[in-house]
Every structure is written in C-alpha cells, then in structure tokens.
Design an enzyme around this catalytic site. Structure first.
Site, PDB file in Angstrom:
ATOM      1  N   TYR A  59       8.243  33.408 -36.685  1.00 33.14           N
ATOM      2  CA  TYR A  59       7.898  32.671 -35.465  1.00 33.14           C
ATOM      3  C   TYR A  59       6.944  33.463 -34.584  1.00 33.14           C
ATOM      4  O   TYR A  59       6.797  34.674 -34.738  1.00 33.14           O
ATOM      5  CB  TYR A  59       9.164  32.306 -34.673  1.00 33.14           C
ATOM      6  CG  TYR A  59       9.873  33.483 -34.035  1.00 33.14           C
ATOM      7  CD1 TYR A  59       9.461  33.997 -32.797  1.00 33.14           C
ATOM      8  CD2 TYR A  59      10.952  34.082 -34.666  1.00 33.14           C
ATOM      9  CE1 TYR A  59      10.094  35.073 -32.223  1.00 33.14           C
ATOM     10  CE2 TYR A  59      11.599  35.172 -34.096  1.00 33.14           C
ATOM     11  CZ  TYR A  59      11.170  35.665 -32.865  1.00 33.14           C
ATOM     12  OH  TYR A  59      11.798  36.738 -32.309  1.00 33.14           O
ATOM     13  N   GLY A  64       6.222  43.636 -30.519  1.00 31.14           N
ATOM     14  CA  GLY A  64       5.756  43.660 -29.139  1.00 31.14           C
ATOM     15  C   GLY A  64       4.322  44.136 -29.170  1.00 31.14           C
ATOM     16  O   GLY A  64       4.049  45.322 -29.074  1.00 31.14           O
ATOM     17  N   CYS A  79       6.311  38.625 -29.860  1.00 28.86           N
ATOM     18  CA  CYS A  79       6.314  38.157 -28.488  1.00 28.86           C
ATOM     19  C   CYS A  79       5.070  38.775 -27.864  1.00 28.86           C
ATOM     20  O   CYS A  79       4.178  39.168 -28.549  1.00 28.86           O
ATOM     21  CB  CYS A  79       7.603  38.550 -27.772  1.00 28.86           C
ATOM     22  SG  CYS A  79       7.947  40.293 -27.867  1.00 28.86           S
ATOM     23  N   ARG A  98     -40.388  23.801 -38.487  1.00 31.20           N
ATOM     24  CA  ARG A  98     -39.199  24.418 -37.901  1.00 31.20           C
ATOM     25  C   ARG A  98     -38.508  25.280 -38.943  1.00 31.20           C
ATOM     26  O   ARG A  98     -38.455  24.934 -40.111  1.00 31.20           O
ATOM     27  CB  ARG A  98     -38.185  23.363 -37.477  1.00 31.20           C
ATOM     28  CG  ARG A  98     -38.644  22.454 -36.368  1.00 31.20           C
ATOM     29  CD  ARG A  98     -37.554  21.439 -36.071  1.00 31.20           C
ATOM     30  NE  ARG A  98     -38.106  20.177 -35.650  1.00 31.20           N
ATOM     31  CZ  ARG A  98     -37.946  19.674 -34.417  1.00 31.20           C
ATOM     32  NH1 ARG A  98     -37.250  20.306 -33.524  1.00 31.20           N
ATOM     33  NH2 ARG A  98     -38.503  18.529 -34.120  1.00 31.20           N
ATOM     34  N   MET A 128     -34.989  31.906 -34.449  1.00 32.47           N
ATOM     35  CA  MET A 128     -36.263  31.908 -35.156  1.00 32.47           C
ATOM     36  C   MET A 128     -37.212  30.872 -34.565  1.00 32.47           C
ATOM     37  O   MET A 128     -36.895  30.227 -33.579  1.00 32.47           O
ATOM     38  CB  MET A 128     -36.018  31.697 -36.648  1.00 32.47           C
ATOM     39  CG  MET A 128     -35.366  32.929 -37.265  1.00 32.47           C
ATOM     40  SD  MET A 128     -34.950  32.657 -38.982  1.00 32.47           S
ATOM     41  CE  MET A 128     -33.932  31.222 -38.879  1.00 32.47           C
ATOM     42  N   ARG A 141     -25.243  15.456 -35.063  1.00 28.82           N
ATOM     43  CA  ARG A 141     -24.327  16.590 -35.211  1.00 28.82           C
ATOM     44  C   ARG A 141     -23.000  16.216 -34.575  1.00 28.82           C
ATOM     45  O   ARG A 141     -22.946  15.246 -33.791  1.00 28.82           O
ATOM     46  CB  ARG A 141     -24.894  17.837 -34.547  1.00 28.82           C
ATOM     47  CG  ARG A 141     -25.170  17.637 -33.086  1.00 28.82           C
ATOM     48  CD  ARG A 141     -25.881  18.823 -32.462  1.00 28.82           C
ATOM     49  NE  ARG A 141     -26.294  18.465 -31.106  1.00 28.82           N
ATOM     50  CZ  ARG A 141     -27.148  19.164 -30.392  1.00 28.82           C
ATOM     51  NH1 ARG A 141     -27.705  20.250 -30.882  1.00 28.82           N
ATOM     52  NH2 ARG A 141     -27.459  18.786 -29.159  1.00 28.82           N
ATOM     53  N   HIS A 157      -1.699  43.139 -13.127  1.00 28.61           N
ATOM     54  CA  HIS A 157      -0.316  42.755 -12.860  1.00 28.61           C
ATOM     55  C   HIS A 157      -0.214  41.288 -12.469  1.00 28.61           C
ATOM     56  O   HIS A 157       0.561  40.512 -13.028  1.00 28.61           O
ATOM     57  CB  HIS A 157       0.246  43.653 -11.754  1.00 28.61           C
ATOM     58  CG  HIS A 157       1.666  43.313 -11.378  1.00 28.61           C
ATOM     59  ND1 HIS A 157       1.972  42.477 -10.326  1.00 28.61           N
ATOM     60  CD2 HIS A 157       2.834  43.675 -11.939  1.00 28.61           C
ATOM     61  CE1 HIS A 157       3.283  42.345 -10.246  1.00 28.61           C
ATOM     62  NE2 HIS A 157       3.836  43.062 -11.213  1.00 28.61           N
ATOM     63  N   SER A 200      10.975  41.907 -33.621  1.00 28.64           N
ATOM     64  CA  SER A 200      10.027  41.155 -32.822  1.00 28.64           C
ATOM     65  C   SER A 200       8.894  42.114 -32.497  1.00 28.64           C
ATOM     66  O   SER A 200       9.118  43.166 -31.893  1.00 28.64           O
ATOM     67  CB  SER A 200      10.705  40.653 -31.552  1.00 28.64           C
ATOM     68  OG  SER A 200       9.748  40.104 -30.696  1.00 28.64           O
ATOM     69  N   LYS A 220     -30.456  22.620 -41.388  1.00 23.20           N
ATOM     70  CA  LYS A 220     -31.174  21.505 -40.778  1.00 23.20           C
ATOM     71  C   LYS A 220     -31.797  20.638 -41.871  1.00 23.20           C
ATOM     72  O   LYS A 220     -31.684  19.402 -41.836  1.00 23.20           O
ATOM     73  CB  LYS A 220     -32.261  22.061 -39.842  1.00 23.20           C
ATOM     74  CG  LYS A 220     -32.922  21.000 -38.981  1.00 23.20           C
ATOM     75  CD  LYS A 220     -34.171  21.530 -38.285  1.00 23.20           C
ATOM     76  CE  LYS A 220     -33.925  22.803 -37.481  1.00 23.20           C
ATOM     77  NZ  LYS A 220     -33.702  22.561 -36.055  1.00 23.20           N
ATOM     78  N   GLY A 230     -31.864  29.247 -31.929  1.00 24.30           N
ATOM     79  CA  GLY A 230     -32.836  29.889 -31.055  1.00 24.30           C
ATOM     80  C   GLY A 230     -33.346  31.226 -31.547  1.00 24.30           C
ATOM     81  O   GLY A 230     -34.134  31.881 -30.869  1.00 24.30           O
TER      82      GLY A 230
END
Lengths: 890, 890
Positions: free
Chosen positions: A857, A771, A837, A93, A104, A337, A453, A769, A23, A102
């Site tokens: 990939y 999984g 994947c 502050r 301190m 900000r 599911h 790949s 700050k 928040g």
C-alpha cells in the site's frame, strides 16, 4: 538503386514516426483517412542521418527526388514554384521522431521572390498582404538559413515605423513594406556577402540543409541531453503547400476542439475568423466568432468540418485540438493533436469515451493526470470571479480559503473560537503555532519553501497554504503587513489560493469541491484495476473519517506527536520531558494516558474494521520545548530589568535543562525509538493507551485493527527490546480486562541501515512502512529544512537532480534502498506487509515506483487519497502492459 | 559398548578442547610434555550434553567410570578417597571449550569430612590448616552444590570473630574453626533439611552434577548470549588431586613469567612464598620473594622450575604465565597460560622469538595488540612517579602533557607565544578555540564525550586530551576550577594523561616515546606482509612530516577548513561568507589565495613524491561564524546598556546574516560540495591554489602529487559540474605558467546515495575515499555530536549495538554500503583507487574490514600510522591464512 529519401503524405501513416518524424507521420495519417490536408511530402530522417554521415553533405540524388515531388505538388495544385502568375509557396518544417518543440527551424512562404510576390499580390488581390508575406519570409529565411541575427531585421522594421510615426505593424502600408524589403535584402548582402537567393529551388535546397543543420544546434543538443533523447535519431523535413485564409470572405482560419475542453461535453467547441490567417485568430486584434457561426457563414464548410471533427475524435479516440484554414471556400486541416483540458473535462471525456465504446476502462484511467485532480478535491476560488490579487507566493497546499488576517496563533485560536474565519499570517511557522494552524482556514507565510513547516503541516491537515510570499512584509511585532502600497491590518479580509499561490484582497467567492458522478465512476474503475492499496495519513478522528470518505483502506500513519501539541497537553508533555527523575515522569505520563486512550479510541473507531498504523512518539523532544534563543534573550532582559528574582532563577533552570536537551542535528539525534530506549515508560504508556482503547471498542462491539509502529529502527536488537515492552503492555491490558485482542508490531524503515538489515529486522517485525521523508534526508544527506532554502534550487536549476527528491521519490538512490529493503525483508518473512507513508505516498510518479517494487500500500494525506487511487491504477495499467503505451497523437 | 566419558590427563592433548574443555585439554597437554602436573582426569563435554539430553540426569555408567579413575589416582598417589589416615583430596572444576572465566562453578578440597580432616591434620602436622581447609570446603560446597547463600556462612564467621574480638581470619584458632565448622553444618541442615554429606563419593557425585548444572546458570547463559557462544557446547569437569604448598619450609607456592612481562627480557620473572598456598602469594599478607631466591632455598626445585619455564616457553612459543606449588620438595605446575605484558614487552618478545626461530615474522606481527602501541607513540607519565591525581575524565586523546592551566584560547595563545607550556581548560571547546588548542600542550574539558569537538580535534593533532571530566567545576567566567576542595587557578601547573584520563596537580615527570629498534623491525615486517597501504591525515606541513616519519605512504585527508581557522584568516573567511555580492566574495577569496597556496606548498613539499589528497572546503559555513545565541545575548545587553548605537546596529545586521545561514541540521545542510555548487568561486580559488603550489614545487625540482577531492557528492552530475571547474583552474594555471603537471580528481563517499550510485560516479571520479564518520552518521541516522551524550551509552549498555559505531566501523550497515560502493565503483573503473579516511582508518578491527573489502589504503592520524601498519599486516595474516588461527594457549 538509391535509397528512397522522400515520401508523399499519401505514402505514410502514424506508425512511421521513426522514418517520417512525428509531424510528418501525423500529416500522412490525416491525409490517408481522407482529410483535406494541404498536400506535401516528407524528407526522411534517413536522409538526415546520411547528411551527417557524409560530413554535412546532402545525399546524392536527394535534391532530384525533392524536385520530382515538387513537380507532383505543382500538378496537384495547378501552381508552379517560381511562377510569376500563380506561384506555388511551401512551408519547410523540421519534425523529429520525438517531439522537441521549438528546438529546430521552420521556414514559411518559401518560393517568394521579387517576381513571385507580384504574382501572389495579383492572385490574392492584396498587394500589402503579399509584400508582408515576402518580408516575413526574408526575415525568417535570413535568420534561420543565412544566420543574420533577428534583431537586425527588427531594427530596420522599427526604424520604418519611427519614420512613419506609427506604433503597429498593421499601420504600415504596401509602400512601407517595399522599403523594408529593400533594406532587408541589402542587410543580408552586407552581412553574408551574397544576395538573398531569388531562385526558389536554391531557397529550398538551403532550407532543407538548414533544417538538417538545426538538429545539432545548441538548443537542440541540450534539449536532447536533458530529455535523454538519442543524438542519432535525426530529423525529417516536411515540405507542404501553403494555404491562405485571408483570400476574402470565403476564406478564414480557426481552432476548435472536438469536445468542450472545460466541461468535457460532447460538442464541437472553438472559434474562427473570416478572411484571416491562423495567427490572427490567436493574435487578438479581431475578436473571433464561435465556431457555430460558421454554419451561417459557410454552411457546407461547417458541415464538412463537423464531420471531420467527429472522424478525428473517433480515429484518435481522444478529444482533438484542430487547426484549420479555409482558402476560397475550401477547408484545409493543418494540424490535429490531443487537446488540453481541465480536470473536469478530462474525467468526463474519459468516462464518456468508455460509454461510447471508444476506449477501455484501463485506457480511461490513464487519460486523467492525477495531479490535475488536486484542486477538484478542495474548495477553490470561482474562476469567473474578478479578483484583486495583491501578491503571489508558492502554492504550498492546495485549496482556497478566505478569512480575517491574524498574525499570531493565540489570536487565531481566540477568534476561531468566537466563530470567525481567519487566515494565519506569519513570517514562518514553528511547532508553537500548531494551535493557530488548526484554528485557521488557511496559512500565509512570507518565508519558507514547499517543504517548510507551514507547508508540510498544512498539507497534512489538508488546509490551503501559500508559502514564501516574499512580497508581503510583516512589520516587526505589529499585526500588519504591506504589499507594495497596500496595507493589511489584523481583521482585514483576505483570501489565499493554495493551488496557485495567489493572495487576494477581500473574500473571494468560492466553489465547493465537485466529486462528480463521472469522477466516482473513474475511481471505481481505478479500484478494480489497481493492486496497490491506498491508505490515508491521519492524526485525528476527523482526518481519519475524511480519509475513509475518500476511499482509504486504512490509516498508514497516525502520528502521536501531533496529539502532544494540544494546548491542554503541551504543559504535561513538557513536565514529562523536563522531569529530573522517573517518578515525576511517570506522574506526567499518568496524566497523558487517558488523553491518548481517547485519541486512539476516536481514530480506531473512525476506521472500524480497517487497520490503523499508530507510530509511537517520534520527534526530538526539544520540539515540545520553548525556543532556546528566545529564552536566553528573556533571561538577559530580566537580568537587566528585574535582577535576581524567582522568575529569573526559574527561567535559568529551564534554560539549563533545555540546553541539556538541545542538539546539533536533531534530525539525527535523540528521537524515534531512541526515546523508547532511554525512556521506556513513554512507549509503555502509549502502547497501553492503544490497547485500552482497543478493549473499549471491542466491548462496544466494534472491530479495531491496531498496528503498533516503532519508528527510526536501525537494528533487530533494538526492535526486539521495544517489541517486548509493547507485548508486555498488551499482556497487562489483557490480564486486567480479561479481553482478548489482536495487534501487530512493525517498524518504519526510514534510515539506510534499516533497509540494509531488513532481513534481520523482518524476522521480528510484522510490517514495514517506508518513511521516505527521513530516508531521503539520510540517503542524500539533505536536511529538508535546510536544503530547500539554501542549495536545492541550484541543484534543480543546474539539472544536477531531475526533481526535488522530497516531492518525487529519488528512485536511483532512495529507491534502490527501498527495493533492497523489500527484497531482504520478504526473504525472511514472505508475507511481510509493506507500505510507504510520507509525502511521496501521494505523488503519482512515486506511487508508480511503489507499485513496481511490490509494496502492499501507499499512504498519503486524506485529500490525496483519490489521486493515489488513480495513480496506483495507472501504475498497474502502464507497468503491466494493460494497454499499449502509445495511444493517440501525443 | 557404552561411550567413554572420562579421560586421564595422559589421554588428552591441547587439540581436544571441544571434548575436554580448554582447561582439561591444557592440563593434558602439560602432563604429556612431561610436566609435573597434579594427576587427574576429565569428564567430557559429551557427558554434559548427555546429562541435558536425559533431562538433567547423570549418564548411566558415568559414576562407575569416575570411581574407576579415582582408584587409578589413589594408586598413583598412595592416598585414598575418604581414608582417615592419608586422605585423597581433589578439586572439581568446570572447563568449557571456550573460556568463560568465573561463570561456572568450582569446588576445592573435596574429600574432606569429619574424619578425613583429622587425617589431613596429622599428615600435615597442622591442625589449624586442616580445619581451615574443611570449613572452606563446607562453605564452598554448601554454596555451590547445596545452594545455601554465601552471606549466611559469612555471618557465622563474622560472629565468631566478634566473639573473639579479632579482625582477621588468621587470628582465629583451631578451636574457633571447630566451632565455625559445627555452625556451618547445622546451617546447611536447617536450610536444606539434609545434613552436609560425609561420604566423599556422594560429595563427588553432587559436585559433578553441580558443575553440569552451572552450564545453564543465569550468569553463564547471559555470558554466552553476549559472546555468541553456542548453548550446546557443554562443559567438561576436571577432577584433580589437591596439592598443598603450606606443608612446611620445603613447600611453597608462586607465580612466574617465562620472560619479563614489563620489558620482554628473556629471564624468568616471578615471585614465591615458602610454606604458603597460591592465594597467599597474591593475597599480600606476607611479602613474596623474587623467584631467584628459590635457587638458595630449594636449588634442585629452582633448577627444575627454570627448565620447565624454558620448556613451556618453547612449547607454546609464547611467554607463559605459570602457577606452581611445591609440596614437600616436590614441584607441581598448576596452570600455564599466555602471559599479559606491556606493549614494550610484547614487541620485544615477538621480535626475540623470531630471532630464536620459535615463530615466523607473520606470527610475530599478530602477537602485538595494535591498540597497546598507542601510548608508546606519545609522551607518557613516568609510571614510577608518585602522582597527585585530583580527578579522572575520559581518555580522549592519548599522550600526556603538563603546563599552566589557562581558561580561554586567547590567553593560551598569548602565553604560548611567550614560551610557556599551557593546558587549555574549558567546559567544552568550539571551533572558535582552535588557536588555543594549537597553542596548548593538552586539552582538558569538563563536558563532552570521546567524540566531542575537543576530542576529535586533539586526536587529529595528536595532542593529549582529557574530556568530560565532570568532577572539575569551572566557575562562570573566572579563570578557576575546583575539584572537591582543590582549587586550580590560571597559571597553576597541572598535568593530564590522555591515555588514562587522569588529571594531576603539578608537573608530572614525563617519558619520551620509545621507538625501540625492535619496534622498528616489527613494523618493517608488517610492511613486508601487508597489502593495504597506510596514509596519514594531516592539515599542516608539521603533521604531514610526522605522518611521513611514522611511515605514511601519503596523505589520505588534508582538510582545508582547519587552514581557514587561523586567527589571521578567520576574519577574511567571515568576510567571504557574509559577502552580499560576488564581488565582495571574490575580493576576500583573492586575499585567501596566497595563503592557501602557501598551505598547499608546505604540505606537498613535506610529502614530496607521495600523494596528497586535498579535500576542498567541507564544513557548514556557520562553523566559521560567531555563536548565534551569544550574539543575541550581546545585542539584548547592548539594547539595555547603550541603546541604539552603531555597534548595536552592526551586531543586529550580523545576527540577521548569521541567522540566514543558520541551519536546523548542519550535518545535512549547506556544506561539502554544495558550497562548490552555490559558490563556485570558492572551489575555483582552492583548486587554483593547489595548482599554483604544484607549479612552484615543480619549478624547484620537487615532485608534488596532488589529488583533488570533492566532498559530500551524491550524484555523477554534481561531480562532473565541479570537476569541470577544477580542470578549468588547472588549464588556467598551465596556460599562465607554461608548466605541465599531473593531478587526479576524486571524491569522498560519505553519504549512502554515493555508495549506491558508485558505478555512475566512478565513471568520472579517479579515486574514492570513504568518509566513514559521515557515512556512519547518515547510515545509522546518528548525529555524532548528539548520540554519545544522549543515547548511545544506553545502546551499548543494553548491547543493542556491539560497539560504538564511531569508534569501530559498523560492518553490518556501513560496511555493507562500503562493500557495495567498492564493487560498483570498480565495475565501471577497474583501477579505481579506494581508501578510507576518518577515525576508523586508525582502528584495528576497522582496518581488517578495509583489507577484506579490498581497499588500497587506510588513512589515519599521524600518531596512529604505526598502529595501522601493524593492523594492516595482521589483517593480511589472519584473513589470508598466513598462520594458523589458534596459536598458544589463549
């Protein structure tokens, strides 16, 4: 010479966060670029460290230095601390090098006492305001510095309101405040056995000490532990002159954005109130005015403010969120900000700023949070619409849908065939419901988590889904649910919002996804930057086409089992599974072959010229069979109602077979390539279908690129055995058709042993790949279906794990295996193609990891392909140092 | 100069296996220590390699060299190859550097032809014998060298017997053999279009070539692949003079052991036949005589033979299995090899040989197969007894038992309480049967494999068990089983042999385990040698005492869940699990506390002074609950029979709760320390019980050494959270009792993530115990309960995996994780105590691995502790090079 512990704002800049705190450094920066910041100074973090080194004692000379700076402030403002006529008031502050919002303490209006409050009353001409400030200060100081509990001040205030018979603070008069102040002061004296300090310098000393002390309060210590912030950073203390926006009609307060935070348009956007403090603007008691009206109210201030907005926007090279106060015609900037913004705005601003020459394309790409894009890629409910929200569940699959509520899959399918839009409502879904999910616009369940599911299947299909909405109660087998006193019957219209979890009565108005030109440009830049390719997961030609449309460079996972679930196929699949002998099984497979050939034809055609990784049958066989418990109940029922009938005997036989196939832990059971080992003819049929489809397409002049993937491998021997069968199927198809074609054979790495033995496996496998769904399940020993409902939430609550490992890849455990697997694999096959994947392939933090370990990939659901493209570019930018990490005021 | 391809026996020795093959080197060795070996020579493996290098062409000069050596043989024996009067006959045998029994080809009686057969007839005075030799030679040569299929010779022989109306070969006359020989020769001529070679040198050339060819026959290639024998070793060819034991009463053949193979006693043990060939001794047509009778028949030969036995026994420093032939009063040794022996004999011989100064203690220790000891440690059926074996199942847990057949656990418990011995017969067992298993002498199941519930529990308790005995059929709910036409009713006496899988009608006579003094001495030597400690797994004081009696240095795994299964406890445990609120749960736990305190008291007392590793509750909760499917059927039945009753409603409520607790993959579900995270009060109770028991014992002057083990950990945070609770329980007990005590807290490493993060976890955990059962399940993704019945057998048949990974530790995958876990763990805690529990802890090859990776101890079932002690010593001896690897003629 003693250390310098105090810096004027003029002496600092944004780069001095470690010494001045975030700050403080920012206030210094604004001061130095010429903004009208209320003057002040900063006590350094070094002073705080020294305070603790000396056993919580203020360093020698510190207070002298502070007094000296107070004098400078007094000179600058013409006000004097403690002066009865024209008192200087300051805020005190905390401000650590790293933001700890928040955690301190803060004290406002310091400098007020029984005498200066009268001065303030006079100078503002508002006695009530001055007294209100004073009582607030006593409360805040008493709480934060003197440790009298806040609720005690609250009860005094409440008692006063009760006595006056009023409800709100603003209904109290100046006289009331005088009474409250007297009571506050005697409360402190009773509790602490010392009076409320009247000497402003004593107040200041105590406040500085309190801010230092608050570095080690419980909240702050825990916060630092969680966020892994070192304890030895210390906090700075910002001491700044108070300014007031409520000193008449030439005063005011407001907040504004340098650009429109909803649309990203380049226009100052905000609101303000005349004769008001900042809290009044956000408090909502008076309605603020659009910032543009300031042009009429205070034209000079407005011009100055617009210039400042322009300056800040350019200086920080990002859209700013600015708080300001006007005290008697004089503008003060209290804070700036980076502003929060919608996804659209984020994209627009990033792209505009590149065009404006403010930021590079690389910076633009990292300015947009990938997760934010999610809802841009789905239909969503018009944010302006008035909605009748009846319940909220888990936002399990993004996008919104409206339709008639239906309560079973068959009805869903039937109504959909008749052209109705339906929402499938179930307690939970099972593989038996697949045709209903396919037919529905969206899914709503009362049970199950983000990885249930319904959630997984819906995300895979890109359908909206709200899960675990426990407020809705489905009545047994009746097609009805209730929420509180609302009853929804089959056919009633409802809407769901899978991005927020909302369940809405009636058909909510929808907006189509907007793939704005800016979005397209940003993604093109991302594509230029990233080195990681992005593929899509797709089981149908339609999904494949969607993935391609969203920019996928191929299919990373085509699951063949979903193809087995179709209503026309399931009976044949069951025939195959329950076959007592190879002949019956082969007969069933013969029937499936043309269907699979057509499946693969469609997907390979949709991805013409791009690779399609086709995984051979993977799930445990029982997933294709009726539920054992229900069957058992049916049998018992038949025994009692019908006695010994052929139907009973048939069901008993079926039960016997299903029981023989049922497993204690199907995840670790007879599935994946183990099916290929025990029933070689199944994989042979699938491989044959892939190659026949390939030949069909070649003959039509297309360019199919099939990759055959063998799942759940743990050993080179196993892979060799199965690859031989694939190769044999290819040889047969070549021989029969006389057509040459190319293909590769590789494997999923989804069990720890495969990663550990990756060097051996890569001697044979042409691609890996990862999984990561299954790899996470086995590495952590977490069954996805069980963990979420039973214990994972406790792990997250207790912070035993940082994230849900099924949502965000567990780098420490699973990630280590992946890194080993890639390194070992490439040690024996340097050009090994490696991808991922599973759902992690579409999650930005996981994608960053994939970039770091050098995958080729990632593959994800079609609807997440754009997100993955952006995340992959961000991974490149931040990991390969394409822009400095610290941009702007964040 | 050309290479030397041929070595006389006199030129070789046992160390030349690579050049001369195993058999050749051994024949050379025997020749050189002065044994009467029929003379001969060896064609080297180099010749074979050259043969293949030249594209299957015999190396230049090889046949000349062979002819030269034949001449030397002729000179030595006074016989001439092809001579019509006194023909030299030889055998031609393969012999690779590594034993490949039966894989390659052998030709006997080479040198016979139409003329020499008459010479043999004259010189033996036995025309029929000579003709029999000849027809055998033609058959063997025709088959092996000329590739005429064996069955064709067989049918000619059968036809001859049919014509003669006889059943056996020995009923055929010399004239018959002449007819057979004629037909054999014309068979060859028809098939191969060349006559059977009459020239002995041509025969020899063809035979040598055939032996070389056989190195690459299909059987041999596959055998080498399976046993990982390199293809380029090549085979040697042994050419040796034939000797005949059937040349009259001064001839004979026999086999003998240098020591008694059943008991190990130091006495020549064997049998022989006069006027007989070796095959007659084993063929069983005539009954052989004990070797001692040779002393009367041929005293000089007997004396010579005894001396040779003594010589061989000392020379090879191991008990030898010797084949010999006496040809006209002259003794020939045909073969010697290390003899097979019983476990008792193995121990006795090893110990005796140390006493005799032949071998070191280290060698003695490696001479005994640990697995062989298994049945010495259990009661076993008298091998002399006549048994009525009615079926054979899987030998699931060693030892034998007899008792009344009972068909349910309750009856088993009831009868046992009345003092009856019972065998529990079930289709399969579940945790509900535990009290019946405890009460029974042994378990017999019709379903389930070596790792089924019954098998695992029985092995843990050291009770005999025969599993998966599919021949027995249990009739529904009737207490009866049938095997073929035998019916066994409840109360009928049966016996089971868990070491062989036999099921026997009636009470078989039993022998008690023999822990002979020799066995004790051997184990003491093992203890001196080994560096790996051995602990036992025990859940009861009785098991703990048994482990201690067998030499355990502590308890490596004390499972607290078995304690929860007792009939008096299960209802309270169920109460705890099904509790809707914490109060009800705490009330149930209050009841369990004194019981657990007593459990731990008993075990810690039994192991006074030694460490006891107590694992906190681990299994999924549903294991303590009724079966959901049965409950559902009960409910359906009640609905039809009784309607809406309180009983029905209660069951429905129970079903609802059990369903809420049921899991898709319980192995990966809500178990282990996850229970401690979600129900902290359960672990708190258990820790408290451990510490209260510790205090009880300390007050009585004992020395309890508790180790508290937290199972299924995946993260340091998780461990810290739970350790705090254990420490708090300890602090409370200390405060309440005023007694100080020591304990350690550690964890099971049984999930891949724990091994991968072992460095972090070891910062907090004082010990690691590798739970290799679960680690195998997750690393390979194999559910133990599912894999065996469904697909693992295929993996073993196809040799995709070398061993059942649940029996023999998978070094490549699981072993790698273990090695990583130990290395990482010790990197942050150098004195980390590391052990293994789970069934691998008692398996010799797995124990060797544990030694190699530097574990501190293995822990296994009490009955395997002696086996583990021996295996641990062997691991030390072979891995640390305490004796040469190649000892004796193996």
């Amino acid at each position: 010479m003693s250390t310098k512990y105090v810096y004027r704002f003029e002496e600092g800049n944004a780069g001095m966060k470690n010494l001045l705190g975030g700050k403080g450094a920012n206030l210094a920066e604004m001061t130095n670029i010429g903004l009208p910041v209320p003057p002040g100074f900063i006590v350094t973090t070094e002073a705080c460290k020294e305070f603790y080194l000396q056993g919580r004692r203020l360093p020698d000379g510190l207070m002298d230095e502070i007094r000296e700076h107070i004098r400078l402030l007094e000179q600058k403002l013409g006000k004097v601390l403690g002066d009865e006529q024209n008192p200087l008031l300051v805020s005190v502050r905390s401000g650590a090098p790293v933001s700890m919002p928040g955690m301190m303490d803060t004290v406002l209006n310091l400098g007020l006492n029984d005498r200066t409050v009268e001065g303030l009353a006079r100078s503002t001409g508002d006695e009530r305001f001055a007294l209100d400030c004073y009582r607030r200060f006593i409360n805040m100081f008493g709480d934060v510095v003197m440790h009298v509990e806040h609720y005690q001040f609250e009860s005094i205030l409440q008692a006063q309101k009760d006595r006056r018979g009023v409800q709100h603070d603003h209904q109290l008069t100046a006289a009331d405040w005088r009474e409250v102040i007297a009571r506050y002061k005697s409360l402190i004296e009773t509790e602490i056995r010392r009076p409320f300090p009247q000497d402003p310098l004593e107040q200041l000393t105590m406040a500085v000490r309190a801010v230092f002390d608050s570095w080690y309060n419980d909240r702050a210590v825990v916060y630092r532990k969680i966020h892994r912030i070192p304890d030895d950073l210390g906090t700075a203390v910002n001491i700044q002159a108070m300014v007031f926006g409520n000193m008449g009609e030439d005063s005011g307060s407001g907040v504004a954005f340098t650009r429109n935070p909803s649309t990203g348009e380049r226009e100052v956007y905000g609101e303000y109130l005349t004769n008001a403090q900042g809290e009044d603007v956000v408090g909502g008691i008076r309605t603020p005015k659009p910032i543009q009206e300031l042009a009429a109210d205070l034209p000079e201030v407005y011009r100055q403010f617009r210039d400042i907005c322009e300056l800040l926007d350019r200086h920080y090279r990002d859209m700013q969120d600015i708080e300001f106060t006007i005290e008697r015609g004089r503008l003060y900037i209290l804070q700036t900000r980076n502003g929060k913004r919608t996804a659209q705005a984020a994209i627009r601003i990033a792209v505009d700023m590149v065009d404006e020459g403010l930021i590079s394309r690389e910076e633009a790409v990292v300015r947009v949070e990938p997760e934010q894009l999610d809802h841009l890629l789905h239909r969503h409910i018009d944010p302006e619409a008035k909605l009748d929200v009846i319940a909220t569940g888990l936002p399990a699959s993004p996008g919104s849908a409206a339709g008639k509520a239906v309560f079973d899959a068959d009805t869903a399918e039937k109504l959909a065939q008749e052209g109705e839009k339906v929402i499938l409502v179930r307690n939970e879904t099972t593989p038996d419901d697949i045709h209903g999910i396919v037919a529905a616009q969206g899914i709503l369940t009362s049970r199950g988590g983000m990885t249930s599911h319904a959630a997984v299947v819906a995300r895979g299909m890109g359908k909206p889904c709200v899960c675990g909405c426990e407020a809705i109660r489905i009545k047994g087998r009746e097609p009805v649910f209730t929420v509180n006193d609302v009853t929804v019957r089959q056919g009633d219209l409802i809407s769901i919002d899978g991005s927020t979890g909302r369940v809405i009565l009636g058909a909510a108005p929808m907006l189509d996804p907007e793939l704005s030109p800016e979005f397209q440009r940003l993604l093109e830049w991302a594509d230029e930057i990233r080195t990681l390719e992005v593929r899509g997961n797709a089981d149908t030609p339609a999904d494949a086409a969607k993935a391609r449309e969203f920019g996928a460079a191929g299919i990373g996972l085509c699951r063949t089992e979903h193809m087995f679930m179709g209503a026309d196929r399931l009976p044949i699949v069951q025939q195959m599974i329950l076959a007592d002998d190879e002949d019956t099984r082969r007969a069933a497979l013969e029937k499936l072959l043309p269907m699979q050939r057509e499946d693969f034809y469609g997907i390979l055609k949709a991805m013409d010229g791009l690779p399609v990784c086709i995984r051979l049958l993977d799930p445990p066989l029982h997933e294709f069979l009726p539920d054992i418990e229900e069957l058992h109940v049916d049998i018992t029922r038949l025994q009692f109602t019908a006695g010994d009938t052929p139907e009973l005997r048939e069901k008993e036989e079926l039960l016997r077979k299903i029981r023989a196939l049922s497993e204690c832990n199907p995840m670790l059971g007879h599935r994946g390539c183990r099916l290929g080992i025990t029933y070689p003819e199944v994989y042979a049929m699938q491989a044959r279908a892939v190659f026949l489809a390939t030949v069909d397409l070649l003959r039509e002049g297309h360019h199919p690129v099939p990759e055959v993937e063998i799942p759940l491998v743990i050993d080179r021997n196993e892979f060799v055995f199965l690859k031989q069968q694939v190769d044999q199927a290819a040889a047969e198809v070549r021989a029969e058709t006389g057509v040459e074609f190319e293909y590769t054979v590789g494997t999923m790495i989804e069990l720890p042993r495969a990663a550990l033995l990756a060097d051996e496996i890569a001697r044979e496998a042409e691609f890996f790949s990862f999984g990561t769904n299954d790899l996470t399940q086995t590495t952590l020993g977490f069954s996805r279906d069980d963990a979420e409902g039973k214990f994972l939430h406790r792990y997250l609550e207790l912070k035993l794990l940082p994230d849900n490992p099924f949502a965000v890849l567990d780098r420490k455990g699973v990630g280590r295996l992946i890194a080993m697997g890639i390194e070992l694999g490439r040690s024996t096959r340097p050009d090994l193609l490696v991808g991922i994947c599973g759902e992690h392939g579409g999650e930005p933090r996981s994608i960053e990891f994939c970039h770091q370990v050098g995958m080729n990939y990632v593959s994800c659901s079609p609807y997440r392909v754009p997100i993955a493209r952006l995340a992959a570019a961000q991974a490149r930018v931040t990991n390969d140092g394409l822009v400095a990490k610290d941009y702007g005021t964040k």
